[in-house]
Motif scaffolding. Structure first.
Motif, PDB file in Angstrom:
ATOM      1  N   LEU A 233      -7.175 -34.510  58.741  1.00  0.00           N
ATOM      2  CA  LEU A 233      -7.994 -34.031  59.947  1.00  0.00           C
ATOM      3  C   LEU A 233      -8.468 -32.721  59.764  1.00  0.00           C
ATOM      4  N   ILE A 234      -7.657 -31.754  59.277  1.00  0.00           N
ATOM      5  CA  ILE A 234      -8.214 -30.274  59.200  1.00  0.00           C
ATOM      6  C   ILE A 234      -9.615 -30.365  58.285  1.00  0.00           C
ATOM      7  N   ASN A 235      -9.390 -31.037  57.148  1.00  0.00           N
ATOM      8  CA  ASN A 235     -10.595 -31.070  56.450  1.00  0.00           C
ATOM      9  C   ASN A 235     -11.925 -31.663  56.814  1.00  0.00           C
ATOM     10  N   ASN A 236     -11.423 -32.870  57.532  1.00  0.00           N
ATOM     11  CA  ASN A 236     -12.827 -33.426  58.171  1.00  0.00           C
ATOM     12  C   ASN A 236     -13.389 -32.595  59.246  1.00  0.00           C
ATOM     13  N   LEU A 237     -12.518 -31.922  59.911  1.00  0.00           N
ATOM     14  CA  LEU A 237     -13.121 -30.991  61.083  1.00  0.00           C
ATOM     15  C   LEU A 237     -13.657 -29.855  60.730  1.00  0.00           C
ATOM     16  N   ALA A 238     -13.239 -29.424  59.445  1.00  0.00           N
ATOM     17  CA  ALA A 238     -13.907 -28.068  58.882  1.00  0.00           C
ATOM     18  C   ALA A 238     -15.199 -28.249  58.106  1.00  0.00           C
ATOM     19  N   THR A 239     -15.179 -29.555  57.672  1.00  0.00           N
ATOM     20  CA  THR A 239     -16.644 -29.963  57.274  1.00  0.00           C
ATOM     21  C   THR A 239     -17.621 -30.243  58.168  1.00  0.00           C
ATOM     22  N   ASN A 240     -17.025 -30.802  59.494  1.00  0.00           N
ATOM     23  CA  ASN A 240     -18.269 -31.156  60.280  1.00  0.00           C
ATOM     24  C   ASN A 240     -18.590 -30.197  61.570  1.00  0.00           C
ATOM     25  N   TYR A 241     -17.730 -29.137  61.685  1.00  0.00           N
ATOM     26  CA  TYR A 241     -17.970 -28.229  62.571  1.00  0.00           C
ATOM     27  C   TYR A 241     -17.927 -26.870  62.146  1.00  0.00           C
ATOM     28  N   GLU A 242     -18.375 -25.791  62.874  1.00  0.00           N
ATOM     29  CA  GLU A 242     -18.436 -24.488  62.392  1.00  0.00           C
ATOM     30  C   GLU A 242     -16.962 -23.751  62.716  1.00  0.00           C
ATOM     31  N   ILE A 243     -15.990 -24.208  62.153  1.00  0.00           N
ATOM     32  CA  ILE A 243     -14.718 -23.481  62.284  1.00  0.00           C
ATOM     33  C   ILE A 243     -13.793 -23.511  60.935  1.00  0.00           C
TER      34      ILE A 243
END
Ligand code: SAH
Length: 284
Positions: A233-243
């Motif tokens: 999840l962290i990898n998907n979110l880091a790719t898709n959002y500025e975070i």
């Protein structure tokens, strides 16, 4: 007199009816299965029903007898004279030669043809190529439809009704289950159709939950969480959002969610908690 299944078989086999693949025409020809579907729909004399894609009326012939009123949407104009003929003795049926996906206002049709009723039941052996768009249209546009008894490819049926951690669980499962109680009812083998499809089917029930406003931004977020299935999840979110990943770890820890987790292991509630946190922190 020929029974209904013989009538359909003869039309199809003698090439008096041209089967249209583009409309996903697979007609049900097994009376036991047809009865089982009707039974599962739990229809009584007070029920108002919409049927999408009645074909030659395999299910419809029971609906007109059991329900208060029935509204049909059938895209194929070649089927309309057959339906008119089959049901001309009934005054509780409306047959519309329309593409369901192009219906402008479903609830207006319900007011017009189904006595302004609420708690409408949708029943359908869905055209397989547009299963998801039909379900999404209903969820997005109607406030009067209460439950759906629908047939679709087995694989899709499993997906829509699966729980976290099953191999079928994905963004669509979350989105459907955010808005409905989704239950798998039973499998329908491919042998009971004419022509025979390549895969088996299944019947599911979707019962609409009493919902606050549907949040399309949340559904976009869910899609992003599942964007690459093998990634955490962290990898998907880091790719898709500025975070940053570090910031994400802090958020997940606060929510008591493992930092190594994949989206497919998360419940709707977990996903919503993360989403709300993202909004709070103005990441979305
Ligand atoms: N209910 C019938 C037929 C199922 S096959 C039975 O079980 O035997 C799917 C049916 O959906 C066909 O009749 C096809 O013409 C119709 N259909 C396909 N696309 C449609 C659409 N966009 N709107 C309404 N009907 C559609």
């Amino acid at each position: 007199m020929k029974n209904h299944n013989e009538y359909v078989n003869e039309l199809v086999n003698k090439n008096n009816f041209f089967i249209k693949k583009k409309y996903s025409q697979n007609f049900l020809l097994d009376e036991n299965i047809i009865k089982k579907i009707i039974k599962a729909a739990n229809i009584d004399e007070n029920t108002f029903v919409i049927e999408i894609g009645p074909g030659f009326g395999a299910l419809t012939k029971y609906l007109v007898k059991q329900a208060k009123k029935v509204l049909l949407y059938e895209i194929d104009k070649e089927l309309i004279p057959h339906l008119n003929k089959l049901f001309n003795n009934y005054d509780n049926i409306t047959i519309l030669n329309k593409d369901f996906l192009k219906v402008e206002d479903i609830d207006k049709d319900i007011d017009l043809y189904l006595d302004n009723a609420k708690d409408i039941c949708v029943i359908s052996n869905l055209p397989y190529h547009i299963t998801t768009p039909i379900i999404m249209k209903i969820l997005e546009e109607s406030k009067k439809i209460d439950r759906l008894i629908i047939m679709m490819q087995l694989e899709v049926a499993k997906r829509l009704t699966s729980s976290p951690d099953s191999k079928d669980y994905n963004a669509l499962s979350v989105i459907i289950q955010d808005q409905t109680k989704a239950d798998y009812l039973f499998k329908v083998p491919k042998t009971v159709f004419q022509p025979r499809p390549k895969v088996d089917s299944a019947i599911i029930e979707l019962k609409l939950l009493n919902k606050k406003i549907k949040d399309n931004n949340y559904y976009k977020f869910v899609h992003k969480c599942f964007s690459q299935r093998r990634k955490t999840l962290i990898n998907n979110l880091a790719t898709n959002y500025e975070i940053s990943k570090d910031k994400l770890k802090i958020i997940l820890k606060k929510l008591n969610i493992s930092v190594k987790i994949r989206a497919e292991a998360l419940t709707n509630k977990d996903l919503k908690n993360i989403y709300n946190k993202f909004k709070e922190e103005e990441i979305i």
